[in-house]
Design a protein around this motif. Structure first.
Motif, PDB file in Angstrom:
ATOM      1  N   GLN A  21     -44.871  44.266   4.958  1.00 18.81           N
ATOM      2  CA  GLN A  21     -44.928  45.638   5.411  1.00 18.81           C
ATOM      3  C   GLN A  21     -43.629  46.096   5.844  1.00 18.81           C
ATOM      4  O   GLN A  21     -42.756  45.261   6.395  1.00 18.81           O
ATOM      5  CB  GLN A  21     -46.222  45.550   6.458  1.00 18.81           C
ATOM      6  CG  GLN A  21     -47.485  45.135   6.263  1.00 18.81           C
ATOM      7  CD  GLN A  21     -48.325  45.742   7.279  1.00 18.81           C
ATOM      8  OE1 GLN A  21     -47.909  45.647   8.594  1.00 18.81           O
ATOM      9  NE2 GLN A  21     -49.679  45.538   7.245  1.00 18.81           N
ATOM     10  N   PHE A  22     -43.582  47.454   5.970  1.00 17.67           N
ATOM     11  CA  PHE A  22     -42.274  48.129   6.147  1.00 17.67           C
ATOM     12  C   PHE A  22     -42.504  48.849   7.186  1.00 17.67           C
ATOM     13  O   PHE A  22     -43.421  49.696   7.337  1.00 17.67           O
ATOM     14  CB  PHE A  22     -41.948  48.768   4.672  1.00 17.67           C
ATOM     15  CG  PHE A  22     -40.427  49.332   5.287  1.00 17.67           C
ATOM     16  CD1 PHE A  22     -39.176  48.632   4.698  1.00 17.67           C
ATOM     17  CD2 PHE A  22     -40.365  50.749   5.341  1.00 17.67           C
ATOM     18  CE1 PHE A  22     -37.923  49.192   4.750  1.00 17.67           C
ATOM     19  CE2 PHE A  22     -38.946  51.207   5.352  1.00 17.67           C
ATOM     20  CZ  PHE A  22     -37.875  50.361   5.288  1.00 17.67           C
ATOM     21  N   ARG A  23     -41.621  48.724   8.600  1.00 22.57           N
ATOM     22  CA  ARG A  23     -41.798  49.415   9.557  1.00 22.57           C
ATOM     23  C   ARG A  23     -40.749  50.758   9.566  1.00 22.57           C
ATOM     24  O   ARG A  23     -39.650  50.581   9.281  1.00 22.57           O
ATOM     25  CB  ARG A  23     -41.500  48.442  10.748  1.00 22.57           C
ATOM     26  CG  ARG A  23     -41.922  49.429  12.086  1.00 22.57           C
ATOM     27  CD  ARG A  23     -41.648  48.162  13.028  1.00 22.57           C
ATOM     28  NE  ARG A  23     -42.382  48.617  14.537  1.00 22.57           N
ATOM     29  CZ  ARG A  23     -43.396  48.845  14.759  1.00 22.57           C
ATOM     30  NH1 ARG A  23     -44.315  48.630  13.990  1.00 22.57           N
ATOM     31  NH2 ARG A  23     -43.872  49.322  16.201  1.00 22.57           N
ATOM     32  N   THR A  25     -39.945  54.223  11.776  1.00 28.00           N
ATOM     33  CA  THR A  25     -39.922  54.854  13.028  1.00 28.00           C
ATOM     34  C   THR A  25     -39.525  56.418  12.728  1.00 28.00           C
ATOM     35  O   THR A  25     -38.599  56.593  11.848  1.00 28.00           O
ATOM     36  CB  THR A  25     -39.406  54.372  14.138  1.00 28.00           C
ATOM     37  OG1 THR A  25     -37.944  54.061  13.856  1.00 28.00           O
ATOM     38  CG2 THR A  25     -39.798  53.016  14.469  1.00 28.00           C
ATOM     39  N   GLU A  43     -50.060  56.816   6.288  1.00 26.84           N
ATOM     40  CA  GLU A  43     -49.524  56.407   4.807  1.00 26.84           C
ATOM     41  C   GLU A  43     -50.626  56.771   3.735  1.00 26.84           C
ATOM     42  O   GLU A  43     -51.951  56.809   3.537  1.00 26.84           O
ATOM     43  CB  GLU A  43     -49.613  54.867   4.732  1.00 26.84           C
ATOM     44  CG  GLU A  43     -49.027  54.539   3.424  1.00 26.84           C
ATOM     45  CD  GLU A  43     -48.899  52.752   3.407  1.00 26.84           C
ATOM     46  OE1 GLU A  43     -48.524  52.509   2.033  1.00 26.84           O
ATOM     47  OE2 GLU A  43     -49.568  52.295   4.272  1.00 26.84           O
ATOM     48  N   HIS A  49     -53.089  52.694   7.838  1.00 22.70           N
ATOM     49  CA  HIS A  49     -51.904  52.594   8.324  1.00 22.70           C
ATOM     50  C   HIS A  49     -51.648  53.956   8.784  1.00 22.70           C
ATOM     51  O   HIS A  49     -51.370  55.014   7.953  1.00 22.70           O
ATOM     52  CB  HIS A  49     -50.893  52.161   7.246  1.00 22.70           C
ATOM     53  CG  HIS A  49     -50.958  50.704   6.856  1.00 22.70           C
ATOM     54  ND1 HIS A  49     -50.229  50.166   5.505  1.00 22.70           N
ATOM     55  CD2 HIS A  49     -51.667  49.789   7.336  1.00 22.70           C
ATOM     56  CE1 HIS A  49     -50.415  48.860   5.697  1.00 22.70           C
ATOM     57  NE2 HIS A  49     -51.274  48.621   6.495  1.00 22.70           N
ATOM     58  N   SER A  60     -44.218  55.293  15.388  1.00 17.30           N
ATOM     59  CA  SER A  60     -43.898  54.130  14.692  1.00 17.30           C
ATOM     60  C   SER A  60     -45.235  53.602  13.858  1.00 17.30           C
ATOM     61  O   SER A  60     -46.307  53.610  14.225  1.00 17.30           O
ATOM     62  CB  SER A  60     -43.537  53.051  15.775  1.00 17.30           C
ATOM     63  OG  SER A  60     -43.388  51.941  15.134  1.00 17.30           O
ATOM     64  N   ASN A  62     -46.365  51.090  10.551  1.00 16.91           N
ATOM     65  CA  ASN A  62     -46.171  49.979   9.347  1.00 16.91           C
ATOM     66  C   ASN A  62     -46.681  50.312   8.135  1.00 16.91           C
ATOM     67  O   ASN A  62     -48.022  50.911   8.104  1.00 16.91           O
ATOM     68  CB  ASN A  62     -46.865  48.551   9.861  1.00 16.91           C
ATOM     69  CG  ASN A  62     -46.110  47.949  10.858  1.00 16.91           C
ATOM     70  OD1 ASN A  62     -44.923  48.093  11.035  1.00 16.91           O
ATOM     71  ND2 ASN A  62     -46.855  47.291  11.979  1.00 16.91           N
ATOM     72  N   SER A  64     -47.291  49.904   3.737  1.00 15.31           N
ATOM     73  CA  SER A  64     -47.197  48.608   2.842  1.00 15.31           C
ATOM     74  C   SER A  64     -45.701  48.666   2.166  1.00 15.31           C
ATOM     75  O   SER A  64     -45.699  47.165   1.730  1.00 15.31           O
ATOM     76  CB  SER A  64     -48.186  48.961   1.735  1.00 15.31           C
ATOM     77  OG  SER A  64     -48.356  50.193   1.123  1.00 15.31           O
TER      78      SER A  64
END
Length: 147
Positions: A21-23, A25, A43, A49, A60, A62, A64
């Motif tokens: 997963q890619f965070r 912000t 998302e 998400h 913020s 997360n 995929s």
């Protein structure tokens, strides 16, 4: 032995999926420059998400992957799709919707009838004449019936 190897393999794959997963912000702004409080960020293609902006317009989430697209919506503004493009921080300024919200209609359902209290509805002159003269409900009933 095969079950142990299978269990370990599943655990490794689950951890790898969580690490993939890619965070992201960021901050969402209104056209006036004020922060958008309560804007929705989802998302695209993965509604699990999702996030909402805080009082400062920050969010913020997360996603995929770094190639995901964020769908940002806010009341009175155009919904925008913003590609992440491997960015960890995103700032978005929303545009006003071309359709104006002229009125809000509030609809309520259900009815409620006014009812008499159960104590008074069950008392009658015969009940009070047979009862001991000291109970308060009977005195109230007699006083009301004499008026």
């Amino acid at each position: 032995m095969k079950r142990l190897i299978f269990s370990l393999l599943c655990a490794v794959l689950a951890c790898a999926g969580a690490l993939a997963q890619f965070r992201v912000t960021g901050t969402v702004f209104e056209p006036t420059g004020d922060t958008a409080i309560g804007a929705s960020i989802i998302e695209k293609g993965n509604p699990k998400h999702a996030a909402t902006t805080d009082i400062d317009g920050n969010f913020s989430i997360n996603v995929s992957s770094g190639k995901a697209t964020l769908v940002i919506s806010y009341v009175g503004m155009e919904t925008q799709e913003v590609p992440v493009n491997d960015r960890a921080k995103i700032e978005v300024t929303l545009q006003e919707s071309k359709t104006v919200l002229n009125e809000v209609v509030i609809v309520g359902y259900g009815t409620q009838k006014k009812s008499t209290p159960p104590v008074l509805s069950r008392l009658s002159a015969t009940t009070c004449s047979k009862a001991d003269p000291s109970p308060t409900p009977c005195r109230v009933f007699k006083a009301l019936s004499q008026a």
